[in-house]
Write a protein that holds these residues in place. Sequence first.
Motif, short mmCIF file in Angstrom:
data_model
loop_
_atom_site.label_atom_id
_atom_site.label_comp_id
_atom_site.label_asym_id
_atom_site.label_seq_id
_atom_site.Cartn_x
_atom_site.Cartn_y
_atom_site.Cartn_z
N SER A 14 8.24 49.70 25.61
CA SER A 14 7.60 49.24 24.38
C SER A 14 6.29 49.95 24.07
N SER A 15 5.71 50.60 25.05
CA SER A 15 4.48 51.37 24.81
C SER A 15 4.32 52.33 25.99
N ALA A 16 3.36 53.20 25.91
CA ALA A 16 3.16 54.21 26.96
C ALA A 16 3.22 53.56 28.34
N SER A 17 4.02 54.11 29.23
CA SER A 17 4.27 53.48 30.54
C SER A 17 4.51 54.54 31.59
N THR A 18 4.43 54.09 32.83
CA THR A 18 4.77 54.99 33.94
C THR A 18 5.83 54.33 34.81
N LEU A 19 6.85 55.11 35.16
CA LEU A 19 7.89 54.62 36.06
C LEU A 19 7.88 55.50 37.30
N ILE A 20 7.99 54.88 38.46
CA ILE A 20 8.18 55.68 39.67
C ILE A 20 9.53 55.30 40.24
N LEU A 21 10.44 56.28 40.25
CA LEU A 21 11.82 56.02 40.69
C LEU A 21 12.07 56.66 42.04
N ALA A 63 5.95 59.80 33.30
CA ALA A 63 4.93 59.32 32.37
C ALA A 63 5.55 59.35 30.98
N VAL A 64 5.78 58.17 30.44
CA VAL A 64 6.44 58.05 29.13
C VAL A 64 5.34 57.80 28.10
N PRO A 65 5.17 58.68 27.13
CA PRO A 65 3.99 58.60 26.26
C PRO A 65 4.06 57.54 25.18
N LYS A 66 5.30 57.10 24.83
CA LYS A 66 5.36 56.12 23.73
C LYS A 66 6.64 55.30 23.83
N ALA A 67 6.73 54.30 22.99
CA ALA A 67 7.90 53.41 22.99
C ALA A 67 9.18 54.21 22.80
N CYS A 68 10.21 53.84 23.54
CA CYS A 68 11.51 54.50 23.40
C CYS A 68 12.54 53.74 24.22
N LYS A 69 13.78 54.09 24.01
CA LYS A 69 14.81 53.69 24.96
C LYS A 69 15.04 54.88 25.86
N LEU A 70 14.83 54.67 27.13
CA LEU A 70 14.91 55.80 28.07
C LEU A 70 16.15 55.65 28.95
N ARG A 71 16.89 56.75 29.06
CA ARG A 71 18.00 56.76 30.01
C ARG A 71 17.73 57.85 31.05
N LEU A 246 7.56 49.82 38.08
CA LEU A 246 7.36 49.95 36.63
C LEU A 246 5.94 49.53 36.28
N PHE A 247 5.23 50.39 35.60
CA PHE A 247 3.85 50.09 35.18
C PHE A 247 3.77 50.20 33.67
N GLY A 248 3.49 49.12 33.00
CA GLY A 248 3.43 49.14 31.55
C GLY A 248 4.47 48.20 30.97
N ASN A 249 4.78 48.36 29.72
CA ASN A 249 5.76 47.48 29.07
C ASN A 249 7.15 48.06 29.20
N ILE B 95 -1.76 55.50 36.35
CA ILE B 95 -0.84 55.60 37.48
C ILE B 95 -0.24 57.00 37.53
N SER B 96 -0.12 57.58 36.35
CA SER B 96 0.55 58.88 36.29
C SER B 96 -0.27 59.98 36.93
N LYS B 97 -1.53 59.68 37.30
CA LYS B 97 -2.33 60.72 37.94
C LYS B 97 -2.70 60.38 39.37
N LEU B 98 -2.27 59.23 39.83
CA LEU B 98 -2.68 58.78 41.15
C LEU B 98 -2.01 59.62 42.24
N ASP B 99 -2.79 59.96 43.23
CA ASP B 99 -2.29 60.70 44.39
C ASP B 99 -1.22 59.87 45.12
N PRO B 100 -0.11 60.48 45.50
CA PRO B 100 0.97 59.70 46.13
C PRO B 100 0.52 58.93 47.36
N GLU B 101 -0.47 59.42 48.08
CA GLU B 101 -0.85 58.68 49.28
C GLU B 101 -1.65 57.40 48.95
#
Lengths: 282, 282, 282, 282
Positions: A14-21, A63-71, A246-249, B95-101
């Motif tokens: 829904s807005s700029a977010s960060t995902l770590i997969l 790092a997802v800069p804006k709202a979207c549906k991400l696959r 998941l960090f953000g919306n 979060i998108s800039k945080l060091d992995p450690e």
Amino acid sequence: MKLNVSAQLDYNISSASTLILNIQALRTQEQKILHEEFIVSESDVKIDELTSVGGENRMMRLAVPKACKLRVNYKATVDTSYQINNYRKLTEEPISKLDPEILPYLNPSRYCQSDKLYRLAAHMFGDIDSPFAQVIALTNWINTNILYLSGSTNSQTSAFDTVTEQAGVCRDFAHLGIALCRALTIPARYFTGYAYKLKPADFHACFEAYLGDNWVLFDATGLAPLNGMVKIATGRDAADAPVSSLFGNVRGTGRLISCELAEDDFKPYYYFGNKFEGLSYL
Amino acid sequence: MKLNVSAQLDYNISSASTLILNIQALRTQEQKILHEEFIVSESDVKIDELTSVGGENRMMRLAVPKACKLRVNYKATVDTSYQINNYRKLTEEPISKLDPEILPYLNPSRYCQSDKLYRLAAHMFGDIDSPFAQVIALTNWINTNILYLSGSTNSQTSAFDTVTEQAGVCRDFAHLGIALCRALTIPARYFTGYAYKLKPADFHACFEAYLGDNWVLFDATGLAPLNGMVKIATGRDAADAPVSSLFGNVRGTGRLISCELAEDDFKPYYYFGNKFEGLSYL
Amino acid sequence: MKLNVSAQLDYNISSASTLILNIQALRTQEQKILHEEFIVSESDVKIDELTSVGGENRMMRLAVPKACKLRVNYKATVDTSYQINNYRKLTEEPISKLDPEILPYLNPSRYCQSDKLYRLAAHMFGDIDSPFAQVIALTNWINTNILYLSGSTNSQTSAFDTVTEQAGVCRDFAHLGIALCRALTIPARYFTGYAYKLKPADFHACFEAYLGDNWVLFDATGLAPLNGMVKIATGRDAADAPVSSLFGNVRGTGRLISCELAEDDFKPYYYFGNKFEGLSYL
Amino acid sequence: MKLNVSAQLDYNISSASTLILNIQALRTQEQKILHEEFIVSESDVKIDELTSVGGENRMMRLAVPKACKLRVNYKATVDTSYQINNYRKLTEEPISKLDPEILPYLNPSRYCQSDKLYRLAAHMFGDIDSPFAQVIALTNWINTNILYLSGSTNSQTSAFDTVTEQAGVCRDFAHLGIALCRALTIPARYFTGYAYKLKPADFHACFEAYLGDNWVLFDATGLAPLNGMVKIATGRDAADAPVSSLFGNVRGTGRLISCELAEDDFKPYYYFGNKFEGLSYL
């Protein structure tokens, strides 16, 4: 053994977010990535490949800069290899000889409160004299007494709950296995991976116990052959090795996982407890 | 600044046992050990110096071969140094800039169940726009609302208990600070050390928050000046950085800790929240 | 059987306070109070005798007008009587026939979270076909697996903790017994009393299970003969039948309890599980 | 005020089972049942009307002899009445004057662990000098800080969880309100009923605090006018006044609740905290 694995993950952002997969097959000496692709549906997503401390896990930071549906689509062909050792003669590893990097896996963690399970573990498994047989016994106990029940637990459920409530999913089975091992002074850690023949197909969670200088794999659910796994990550528990952070919306809206043989020959391998054999991925 | 620290630990050991003690001052670029001794009362104890993964902690492993009364004496003269930075202009670290450690210090852990505190942390501190001010605010909130009460908690007490029960000791104050930081997506970790002017003298526990590329020290108890500490260890929480881990028939029977200035000049430094200054040990 | 019981309770009272004490022997058709005295050390304390709803418990409410050291002395000579019934032929009481006033004793309560123990209770005791034998089995299981350890628990410890942590005092043993009974759909309640031969002398806690229209007494601690008790109160758990409820600035500073035979003849009666006999106080 | 209420409950019953339903409007001096019907879809179900101890609740016990799909339909027209009192001059009720039948509502219960909330309640609401204003303040605090979120909690969620996790449904809001009241030494109990204008239509849960010899109604969800309720039951918490208790192989498969005005005139009544008025059903 060659396996084709894939994961398709959908997110509503829904807005700029960060995902770590943490969904990529681990690269190790014995687990070779023959082919791999990692594709995201949006072109403006900044992707960063990270490696966890100690090098044990691979993570993709998006790092997802804006709202979207991400696959997100991940595909890989992996050549795995494992060894099977006999632990009949294994005696308890003295703490005084344990490698310092193994010691943290004796500590209680978010979902594995081994400090609350000492007496229970000692009562149930303390009289078994071989550590391998202790782990087999506790794995069987979990398998027999805990009901596999989708939706019965949530992301806050811990081993302390599961030991009494006696229902859960693979993650809960793994956490309880880990907690009981640590309560018996056997180092143990969480293992996530792709699993051949797991039904319904999904990421799988198991645990590894440190026995005779090897991390030996155990699956208290018994839902997939031990030798059909592709290792993704290890950690102290699911807090340490989550499939996604998941960090953000961000909201996950669906996932599709597969793990298939890329060759013909496969003999499923399970533990039955009558042998003293244990399987390790390296 | 030069400080003399000492710890005398007594144990009653009923049979062959292993102790892992984490009581030595950490050696870092800025914390220099000028003199150090570590003495055990029994000559047949095998001593092993270990370093934790990442090199952050020093541990002594004592293999005690038979029943005895064991006394451990540690003494050191340490030259510490710290820096004070201004965080007025600090904005949230993406979060998108945080060091992995650093990432693991965002995860929930045994005693810091940040996953259960998201809404509460957001309600209480989410509207504060600077991460430094958030940590100051939550530290003050803990200091104001949690009663320091010896004996009110035990080794199983966690941040989830303390936030409601509102009583505890330094360890509980630190765990709650860490959990609230992580719930606000600020990496945080547990800090143990010797503390000048702490009354009654004992090991102390505080926490560090990761702000602007530094680990900044916070002490929600307010019981000792921040600039009079000698760092022993850091970790995810007390499960990860325990003063002692005891394996076997061992019982602690007493301890005597001291931390004194080895020079004259000392101006105690505390946070008051009206400045944006934070202190870091390196 | 005639018993002399006494309780001396000391309190440090810092300002006007109210105490509700539930320490008097219950008057029932079969438990006769031959002699009784209740004395407080301060003459300006207003004393009120209350009876709980349903008439099952007697309580003394003490309104203390100002700061003082208060000593309460209770003494009684009680003539108790019990019956022993055989439950060999007892089958499960259908819920459809249970008296409505018994139904609340199937509900979970503060310290007896039977709703979390269904699967565990079913696994361990569900296959036993007689409800009496189920209660005997769970009582024996508690006795064998839970360590009686003074100071190991506190006033917040519940059956859900004890089933895993496996240590506690008589109150914890009783709570776990109650929770397991209820999880098996057997009504159960908390029982407090004076107990002959209990060492160290103190108030005792046991539990009663509702079997064949009787409340049958069980003591998972095995610390005192079942036929040497003087009943004080029953309730859903310790929250419902506390020895003392303190409102204001009151602190208990000591207590001295005794329970002695007032006649010569006494044959201690315990359950051993090989007979189907159960003892009930009326 | 006249209201038409109805409940249609569907069950899938796999073998002989017993259901105890607590869905009928309570008959009191001020709540008159003008018309009522209770119909079950199977003719061989044995129905028993029970009254709880103290007469406060009505329960229907259904003994279902064999597997079936069971539908229960309840309909009633109820004439309710309430009073609104002013509590501006109310001071704290001394425990020393409280009626013994009110005392149990000060005790902690399964879902309302007031014993763990003393310090928190005292910090947040202890300085407010009128008990009515304390309850208004805590009700507002819950309303402001707890997110109403369907599916966020389950039947094991308690006030101790909700105070920190800050999400729940009406039952959780009520439990937290009760726990906070009791922690402030204000007797409080659980209230279930039908609620006009509740969306989506369902059974509702609120709480009552004992203030100035009345049980005053509070609804921390704010989802329905306080004067549009039809009381079903009261109890210590949801364990004590469950809508349904199921014994055997029974599964709820659906329910449809309604509560409509049977007359034209209705002025919704809520608390806003600026007046000292409280509403009581008798």
